[in-house]
Design a protein around this motif. Structure first.
Motif, PDB file in Angstrom:
ATOM      1  N   ASP A   1       2.115  -7.883   3.470  1.00 24.01           N
ATOM      2  CA  ASP A   1       2.165  -6.452   3.172  1.00 24.01           C
ATOM      3  C   ASP A   1       2.052  -6.237   1.661  1.00 24.01           C
ATOM      4  OD1 ASP A   1       2.705  -3.786   2.829  1.00 24.01           O
ATOM      5  OD2 ASP A   1       4.619  -3.789   3.885  1.00 24.01           O
ATOM      6  N   THR A   2       0.900  -5.762   1.204  1.00 21.86           N
ATOM      7  CA  THR A   2       0.669  -5.540  -0.230  1.00 21.86           C
ATOM      8  C   THR A   2       0.800  -4.066  -0.604  1.00 21.86           C
ATOM      9  OG1 THR A   2      -1.716  -5.323   0.127  1.00 21.86           O
ATOM     10  CG2 THR A   2      -0.872  -7.534  -0.390  1.00 21.86           C
TER      11      THR A   2
ATOM     12  N   ARG B   1      -0.601 -12.221  -2.167  1.00 19.06           N
ATOM     13  CA  ARG B   1       0.600 -12.125  -1.332  1.00 19.06           C
ATOM     14  C   ARG B   1       1.389 -10.879  -1.711  1.00 19.06           C
ATOM     15  NH1 ARG B   1       2.109 -16.659   1.580  1.00 19.06           N
ATOM     16  NH2 ARG B   1       3.309 -15.079   2.709  1.00 19.06           N
ATOM     17  N   GLY B   2       1.895 -10.210  -0.701  1.00 19.95           N
ATOM     18  CA  GLY B   2       2.796  -9.105  -0.938  1.00 19.95           C
ATOM     19  C   GLY B   2       4.224  -9.593  -1.052  1.00 19.95           C
ATOM     20  N   MET B   3       5.075  -8.730  -1.559  1.00 14.58           N
ATOM     21  CA  MET B   3       6.503  -9.027  -1.622  1.00 14.58           C
ATOM     22  C   MET B   3       7.256  -7.841  -1.038  1.00 14.58           C
ATOM     23  SD  MET B   3       6.864 -10.710  -5.409  1.00 14.58           S
ATOM     24  CE  MET B   3       5.862  -9.439  -6.177  1.00 14.58           C
ATOM     25  N   THR B   4       8.148  -8.114  -0.110  1.00 12.69           N
ATOM     26  CA  THR B   4       8.958  -7.054   0.475  1.00 12.69           C
ATOM     27  C   THR B   4      10.416  -7.241   0.075  1.00 12.69           C
ATOM     28  OG1 THR B   4       9.251  -8.352   2.513  1.00 12.69           O
ATOM     29  CG2 THR B   4       7.414  -6.784   2.444  1.00 12.69           C
TER      30      THR B   4
ATOM     31  N   TYR C   1       3.736   6.133 -11.795  1.00 14.28           N
ATOM     32  CA  TYR C   1       2.947   5.928 -10.581  1.00 14.28           C
ATOM     33  C   TYR C   1       1.442   5.933 -10.863  1.00 14.28           C
ATOM     34  CZ  TYR C   1       0.922   6.816  -5.978  1.00 14.28           C
ATOM     35  OH  TYR C   1       0.160   6.757  -4.845  1.00 14.28           O
ATOM     36  N   GLU C   2       1.008   6.739 -11.816  1.00 13.31           N
ATOM     37  CA  GLU C   2      -0.417   6.834 -12.122  1.00 13.31           C
ATOM     38  C   GLU C   2      -0.972   5.520 -12.690  1.00 13.31           C
ATOM     39  OE1 GLU C   2      -2.362   9.332 -11.253  1.00 13.31           O
ATOM     40  OE2 GLU C   2      -0.569  10.209 -10.340  1.00 13.31           O
ATOM     41  N   LYS C   3      -0.083   4.650 -13.170  1.00 15.52           N
ATOM     42  CA  LYS C   3      -0.517   3.365 -13.729  1.00 15.52           C
ATOM     43  C   LYS C   3      -0.476   2.232 -12.706  1.00 15.52           C
ATOM     44  CE  LYS C   3       0.718   4.288 -18.573  1.00 15.52           C
ATOM     45  NZ  LYS C   3       1.544   3.821 -19.716  1.00 15.52           N
ATOM     46  N   PHE C   4      -0.011   2.513 -11.495  1.00 19.34           N
ATOM     47  CA  PHE C   4      -0.012   1.491 -10.458  1.00 19.34           C
ATOM     48  C   PHE C   4      -1.461   1.114 -10.131  1.00 19.34           C
ATOM     49  CE2 PHE C   4       4.372   2.583  -8.383  1.00 19.34           C
ATOM     50  CZ  PHE C   4       4.970   2.394  -9.614  1.00 19.34           C
TER      51      PHE C   4
ATOM     52  N   ALA D   1       4.448   2.889  -2.122  1.00 15.90           N
ATOM     53  CA  ALA D   1       4.924   2.351  -3.398  1.00 15.90           C
ATOM     54  C   ALA D   1       5.663   3.426  -4.187  1.00 15.90           C
ATOM     55  CB  ALA D   1       3.753   1.805  -4.213  1.00 15.90           C
ATOM     56  N   TYR D   2       5.162   4.636  -4.164  1.00 20.15           N
ATOM     57  CA  TYR D   2       5.851   5.730  -4.859  1.00 20.15           C
ATOM     58  C   TYR D   2       7.224   5.971  -4.240  1.00 20.15           C
ATOM     59  CZ  TYR D   2       6.912  10.290  -6.824  1.00 20.15           C
ATOM     60  OH  TYR D   2       7.527  11.329  -7.479  1.00 20.15           O
ATOM     61  N   LEU D   3       7.253   5.966  -2.907  1.00 19.30           N
ATOM     62  CA  LEU D   3       8.512   6.214  -2.210  1.00 19.30           C
ATOM     63  C   LEU D   3       9.548   5.136  -2.505  1.00 19.30           C
ATOM     64  CD1 LEU D   3      10.049   7.903  -0.059  1.00 19.30           C
ATOM     65  CD2 LEU D   3       9.071   6.379   1.654  1.00 19.30           C
ATOM     66  N   LEU D   4       9.135   3.860  -2.467  1.00 21.97           N
ATOM     67  CA  LEU D   4      10.085   2.755  -2.607  1.00 21.97           C
ATOM     68  C   LEU D   4      10.332   2.362  -4.065  1.00 21.97           C
ATOM     69  CD1 LEU D   4       9.026   0.452   0.361  1.00 21.97           C
ATOM     70  CD2 LEU D   4      10.872   2.132   0.271  1.00 21.97           C
TER      71      LEU D   4
END
Length: 236
Positions: A224-225, A208-211, A184-187, A162-165
């Protein structure tokens, strides 16, 4: 600018989105990801909650992208936010589009105290990662929905991917979002959100994940979550 409605708000977050408010409805602006994502999340919400003729609350509605689209599906929608500028944009666009949405500048906790169990459906999308106490928002959303009603959340997982994308990719490389949009710390990991959901008296119906494919610029539902994910809940 202070917001006396609640302590569960970061003025810097509110001001950040207020400064961009005039660009909410520009599909080529910083809000392009929301415009691209909206048909997917709308279809998912409608498929579970059947929005037509339902009374719906959109928490953290911003400029009203999701609020208006739910109203187009036949729902009676109220949108709340703490950014006055965003709400002014939402109101103006509602007048231009002819789609009626009731907008109000109020915190979700304050509305929960005023109108408990007043809504068939509550949505809180892309907001939890911007407040100091996400569990307080989850609890207020649970109070606002009627027994048997649905609550929908979406947020970002706290993973290296998540940080990368979502941070490096979206803000610095692709420049889809302004730098500093996300902290990122609030994710929020799904397990943390699930704990808050159950503690609030809600049961999880679906996760559900979203890509996102940057080449096609299309979002898809996924298992993918790791980055973006949505949770559908029902009040017990």
């Amino acid at each position: 600018m202070t917001h006396p409605h609640t302590a569960n708000a970061d003025p810097r977050e509110i001001d950040k989105f207020s400064e961009l408010a005039h660009r909410w409805w520009d599909p080529a602006s910083e809000f392009k990801p929301l415009h691209d994502l909206n048909p997917l999340r709308l279809g998912w919400i409608d498929g579970i909650a059947h929005l037509s003729d339902k009374t719906v609350l959109d928490v953290g509605c911003g400029g009203g992208i999701l609020s208006e689209s739910m109203a187009r599906r036949g729902a009676r929608v109220k949108g709340i936010d703490l950014s006055r500028k965003a709400l002014q944009v939402a109101d103006l666009h509602s007048l231009e589009s002819g789609i009626t949405v009731d907008y109000e500048e109020i915190a979700v906790e304050a509305l929960a105290a005023r109108e408990p169990a007043a809504f068939d459906v509550v949505t809180c999308m892309e907001m939890l990662e911007h407040v100091p106490e996400p569990a307080s928002v989850v609890n207020a959303c649970a109070q606002l929905v009627r027994p048997g009603g649905y609550v929908f959340f979406s947020t970002l997982n706290r993973t290296p991917k998540a940080y990368l994308l979502a941070v490096l990719g979206a803000e610095y490389i692709l420049r889809m979002l302004p730098r500093g949009t996300h902290d990122y710390e609030k994710f929020i990991p799904p397990a943390q959100l699930a704990h808050a959901i159950r503690h609030a008296g809600l049961e999880i119906v679906e996760i559900r994940g979203m890509t996102y494919n940057p080449l096609t610029q299309i979002y898809k539902l996924s298992r993918d979550t790791d980055v973006n994910y949505m949770v559908a809940c029902r009040r017990i």
